[in-house]
Design an enzyme around this catalytic site. Sequence first.
Site, mmCIF file in Angstrom:
data_model
loop_
_atom_site.group_PDB
_atom_site.id
_atom_site.type_symbol
_atom_site.label_atom_id
_atom_site.label_comp_id
_atom_site.label_asym_id
_atom_site.label_seq_id
_atom_site.Cartn_x
_atom_site.Cartn_y
_atom_site.Cartn_z
ATOM 1 N N ASP A 351 0.823 -1.206 0.000
ATOM 2 C CA ASP A 351 0.000 0.000 0.000
ATOM 3 C C ASP A 351 0.861 1.263 0.000
ATOM 4 O OD1 ASP A 351 0.848 -0.684 2.619
ATOM 5 O OD2 ASP A 351 -0.573 0.733 3.468
ATOM 6 N N GLU A 352 0.294 2.330 -0.460
ATOM 7 C CA GLU A 352 0.862 3.685 -0.381
ATOM 8 C C GLU A 352 2.322 3.746 -0.849
ATOM 9 O OE1 GLU A 352 -1.837 5.468 3.251
ATOM 10 O OE2 GLU A 352 -0.082 4.269 3.768
#
Length: 534
Positions: A351-352
């Site tokens: 993620d991210e």
Amino acid sequence: MKKVSSINLKFILIIILLIGVIVGSFTINFKGNSETQATFKAQNINDIIPKPLSYKKGAGKFILKKDALIYVKGNSEKETEEIRKIAEFLRGKLKPSTGFELNIIKGDNPPAGSIYLTTVGGEEGMGNEGYRVITTPEKVEIIAYKPEGLSRGVQTLRQLLPPDIEKSAVVTNVEWSIPVSTIDDKPEYGYRGLMIDVARHFFTVDEIKRQIDHAAQYKINKVHLHLSDDQGWRLEIKKWPDLTTIGGSTQVGGGPGGYYTQEQFKDLVKYESERYVEIIPEFDMPGHSNAALASYGFLNPDGKKKPLYTGTKVGFSSFMTRDEKTYAFIDDVIREVSEISPSKYIHIGGDEAEATKKPEYDYFVGRVSEIVKKYGKTPVGWDPIDTSSTIDSSVVLQNWKDSNTVAREKNMKMIISIAKKAYLDMKYNENTPYGLNWAGYIPVETAYKWDPTDYAPKELVLGVEAPLWTETIADVKAMDYMIYPRLLGYAEIGWTPKASRDWNEYKIRLEKQGERMKNQGINYYNDSSIWGTK
């Protein structure tokens, strides 16, 4: 004439009564979803969370006495021994408040006054976690197809006893009674998880064990540990010791950090397995990787170690995606973890990753997922891992955003953890002393009133997981406050079919759990809409 008039009068009265019954019946049905009706139902069903599939109350009660016995019997000697360990767990939970030393006996002919745990007669349709609890005035019998189901039944048995059963010291003048009843139960989803971020703030083995114990009583069966991030690396990797001595030396705000040795991790695994809970280890990459980049210079383009990071910003770090040294390092990590983790899953983050270009991200997550599979594990990743062309249905998506279109097209299994519904670090309201609100406020009612099929087709849903990110969670008091009571609702969403769940009925059962949580020393959020004002 008088006789005819009398008959007519009686007839009129009967008609009036019939109309009253019909109108009353209509009113009850019309108000079927009202709080009043829910109260009536709750009083006549049970206070158990998660709500069982079937609860049939009988007449009378079983009274647990100090000379009670726990009988155990499996379909083999090995299974009987496994059930004996479940009986030891039950005895350990009952002893502090009752003071009873309950002897455990291997056998299938329990006398009156006994508790009987058995897989003999368990039906395959119950699945691994299904169970039946039959309580009569003479005994309590828990039957399951597998010992795991007996463990879930034992957690239900605890809730059938008075709330004082959860106290840590002997309680006198309490009748340890269980209502006569028959419960048939099994879960809707096989994955019901709690995630704890130990990277932003570190929590000790004992602190994690405590959370495992509390979560398992509500039939949570997965505990996902977020073991690495920008602020800390929390599991010993013997080939790369600086990951913990350097990368594990701090946390958000610059505290001392900490890490688990491999022996401590194995101890956690053993503790959880005794409760039929599975630890899922996660190492977040290619982003959220600064703790590793600060530990070893060869992981960086310039060959130099990054500075340690104690802030809370995201998206600035990245592994090198086209350097074979990166993949050799990750291979070492996955290999060592796979040797000490019996879980079928290894979580690879994803993620991210804002500092990683999309083509490089796609290549990286594909390479790492193949490393995980090489060691016999199933890769799990946060979205947008599903959008990589190299990721297929052999990878599980942990879905925290609203969109999972690509995962659906690829027929990927999903763990539903939608941030605006399931993130335990989101504040209850503007007055909550901990947590964040970037995904919105999540009051107890909002946390309960959703279903995983709101976000994915049921056939693709493995289950649900509630993550606790710990940027603002520095101690057990804060952890308890943010987890409870919302985790009880998430547990019910994962266990109880959607058609059987109703907020007005649930919150009455939840109110009854308050005393149990208090007796266990859980610093839960005392929602005034459920428990009134303090």
